[in-house]
Design an enzyme around this catalytic site. Structure first.
Site, PDB file in Angstrom:
ATOM      1  N   GLU A   1       0.609  -1.396  -0.088  1.00 17.55           N
ATOM      2  CA  GLU A   1      -0.112   0.164  -0.204  1.00 17.55           C
ATOM      3  C   GLU A   1       0.719   1.274  -0.245  1.00 17.55           C
ATOM      4  O   GLU A   1       0.597   2.374   1.001  1.00 17.55           O
ATOM      5  CB  GLU A   1      -0.695  -0.230   1.053  1.00 17.55           C
ATOM      6  CG  GLU A   1      -1.822  -1.310   1.360  1.00 17.55           C
ATOM      7  CD  GLU A   1      -2.443  -1.535   2.801  1.00 17.55           C
ATOM      8  OE1 GLU A   1      -1.920  -0.324   4.158  1.00 17.55           O
ATOM      9  OE2 GLU A   1      -3.293  -2.099   2.613  1.00 17.55           O
TER      10      GLU A   1
ATOM     11  N   CYS B   1     -10.599   0.063   7.968  1.00 16.83           N
ATOM     12  CA  CYS B   1      -9.923   1.612   8.507  1.00 16.83           C
ATOM     13  C   CYS B   1     -10.523   2.216   8.016  1.00 16.83           C
ATOM     14  O   CYS B   1     -11.048   2.844   8.395  1.00 16.83           O
ATOM     15  CB  CYS B   1      -8.656   1.288   8.370  1.00 16.83           C
ATOM     16  SG  CYS B   1      -7.764   1.138   6.761  1.00 16.83           S
TER      17      CYS B   1
END
Length: 626
Positions: free
Chosen positions: A307, A391
């Protein structure tokens, strides 16, 4: 220090800002009525809330994960921000019960983490690189502050202060080595310092910042102590922004969300301490991100592997990761840079991220989410109700709910309008109470009206941002044209103001064909449509021809028009295009070059944030332009 910086302005408190009817009021209503309850319900359904009861035992289902606490904290924070603007008795009861539930999990010494209390009680702070303890602590601190601001209750705030005191004693007083592998607590500690005035919280934030990149890698040594291969997981210290001391860092590297949270804390710390070297590091990192590693949508972090950021100009479209949390992090970093120095480029990037990379993260009905935000899809990328690593949903909920706190800046007798959102702000400028009423249909239209309501007359400066995307604009005060040259992207009106004085700013919003830097090979020879702050895309749902074959025309006009068929109404762009024809290609994958066969096609582009709210199908942001 040889030089110092000062905090140029402060945001207007969320409690002093009201969002009026319009684009953001609609989205906040969906967020309040649908998204926040949805996120809280998912936290309940998945066991995240029950984890705070500390009833889990080995062998039970729904083992509390190392980052579950952060999801709950952000969901609570979102609900509290919503309550600040929209009191609701039922939601108040729900957040108070949740705050008490979280606080009840605190241990006698102040420690507060569900996973390491019941799952691995003997492993507190033994893997700061990977296990998210300090990251969760940061989000709990932010939730405690939001809960206190919304309800006046000290239940959670007192608990997170005890936790922060415990951490200060452990890492500063006792000198335990370490810093978080996933940054977040640093910015939360600065918030806690600002709210309480307790210097030890700022001291702990600075300790974590200054410990990074000093000598032998703490993370490598920590892994060896655990008997692990130091290269396990991502290995490289750059992934965790621990490769250099923070003041020496010049390029954005590693996990994009972690990097943004670190840079936010660096900017906050610079503002509080006057550390010019820290501020200059923030500027270098800002330039690297926005000039080399940012998508036209404000998305960052181009690869799914970690990421993370990659190399300059590596911005693939279909495989773009561009996590929603990363765009949120960029928005937060930009807003903090505005507090250091009111340069419109920061607000321009915040706006780009907000209206595109962030807002795309939640569906128009508020029930489904994107974790990953590509700029091209062949139809397989769809919104989800929830994620194992969730998240993003509570993060976008808390940003939308708290938006009012980012619209204005206040300092040194100057009231600055960073973002154009209908509503009002109640502030004190140069000793005078001022109510600034903003009327606008932004982002659909560029006209902004600002009315000042004063108890008398007052002399102060009003600064208005002229967005970087706007080439032509006009300004008038009480109907009289004003000639003014923007400085750093803001036009400044300093005068003796009277009650009901009205300022009108008219920003022209032509449809632009955006080009990428020629080293962005993924976009070479292509354009993206943009109008005002909104980036547009082509979805299969709007076209007969395959959107992957469509090209735009250099000389064509793409007209904005209101269309109620998508999410209650958006401005779409329509005009002529061309579709590459498959004629003559039967049985061939390649052939010698000939003039391509093209046929007329109609183009209908919708805002990028609104894509994948209908049936699935291909989508493209960038298209050839003939």
């Amino acid at each position: 220090m040889d030089a110092t910086v000062a905090r140029a302005s402060r945001p207007v408190d969320l409690r002093d800002v009201t969002i009026g009817p319009g684009f953001w009021a609609d989205r906040q209503a969906v967020n309040r009525d649908v998204t926040i309850p949805t996120v809280l319900d998912w936290c309940e359904r998945t066991g995240r809330l029950a984890a705070f009861d500390l009833s889990w035992r080995p062998g039970d289902a729904k083992e509390p994960h190392v980052f579950w606490d952060s999801d709950v904290a952000k969901a609570l924070e979102a609900a509290c921000y919503s309550l600040t603007a929209h009191p609701d008795a039922a939601l108040t009861r729900r957040v108070n019960a949740l705050a008490e539930r979280i606080a009840s999990a605190q241990q006698p010494d102040g420690y507060l983490n569900t996973h390491f209390t019941v799952v691995e009680p003997n492993k507190r702070f033994t893997n700061l690189r990977d296990q998210h303890e300090l990251y969760c602590a940061g989000h709990l601190i932010e939730a405690g502050l939001a809960h206190h601001a919304a309800t006046g209750s000290d239940t959670l705030l007192a608990a997170v202060r005890r936790y922060a005191d415990y951490l200060h004693d452990l890492f500063v007083t006792q000198g335990r080595p370490g810093y978080p592998g996933h940054e977040e607590i640093e910015l939360a500690l600065v918030k806690l310092y600002r709210a309480t005035g307790e210097r030890r919280y700022l001291e702990l934030a600075l300790h974590f910042l200054d410990a990074r990149g000093q000598g032998e890698s703490f993370f490598q040594a920590e892994a060896r102590r655990r008997g692990e291969d130091p290269a396990r997981h991502w290995g490289d210290d750059a992934y965790y922004q621990a490769h250099l001391p923070v003041r020496q860092q010049a390029g954005a590297v590693g996990h994009a969300v972690r990097a943004m949270y670190l840079y936010c804390a660096m900017a906050d710390a610079a503002a509080e301490t006057g550390d010019a070297a820290l501020a200059e590091a923030c500027r270098r990192l800002w330039r690297d991100v926005t000039q080399h590693k940012m998508y036209v949508t404000g998305g960052i972090g181009s690869t799914a592997k970690g990421e993370a950021f990659t190399t300059d100009y590596d911005l693939p479209n279909a495989t773009a990761y561009a996590e929603t949390c990363a765009a949120i992090g960029l928005f937060l970093f930009a807003q903090r840079m505005l507090e250091l120095e009111p340069l419109a480029e920061y607000a321009d990037v915040a706006e780009r991220a907000l209206y595109n990379g962030v807002l795309a993260g939640v569906s128009l009905d508020g029930r489904k989410f994107f974790y990953v935000n590509p700029l091209a899809s062949d139809g397989g990328h769809r919104r989800q109700e929830w994620f194992g690593c969730s998240c993003c949903p509570p993060n976008i909920a808390r940003l939308i709910a708290s938006l009012g706190g980012y619209l204005y800046g206040l300092g040194n007798g100057v009231l600055t309008v960073h973002h154009y959102v209908a509503g009002e702000a109640r502030v004190t400028v140069a000793g005078q109470a001022v109510r600034l009423v903003q009327q606008t249909q932004y982002p659909w239209k560029g006209r902004v009206g600002l009315t000042l309501r004063l108890g008398g007359q007052a002399r102060f400066a009003l600064q208005l941002r002229v967005p970087g995307w706007c080439r032509h604009w006009t300004l008038a005060v009480n109907g009289q044209p004003v000639r003014a040259r923007p400085v750093d992207g803001y036009v400044r009106l300093e005068r003796l103001w009277s009650d009901r004085d009205r300022v009108e700013l008219d920003l022209t919003m032509p449809v632009e064909r955006m080009l990428a830097h020629p080293q962005v090979s993924a976009d070479l020879g292509q354009v993206a449509l943009q109008r005002g702050p909104l980036v547009y895309c082509l979805e299969q749902a709007d076209h007969r021809a395959d959107v992957r074959t469509l090209a735009l025309l250099t000389a064509a006009r793409y007209e904005p028009r209101w269309d109620r068929r998508l999410g209650g109404g958006v401005v779409v762009l329509t005009g002529p295009g061309r579709a590459y024809s498959p004629a003559g290609w039967k049985g061939q994958l390649y052939r010698p070059y000939t003039q391509p066969s093209l046929r007329p096609a109609r183009v209908r582009a919708a805002p990028y944030f609104a894509w994948d709210n209908r049936q699935g199908g291909p989508m493209r942001v960038w298209r050839p332009c003939l």
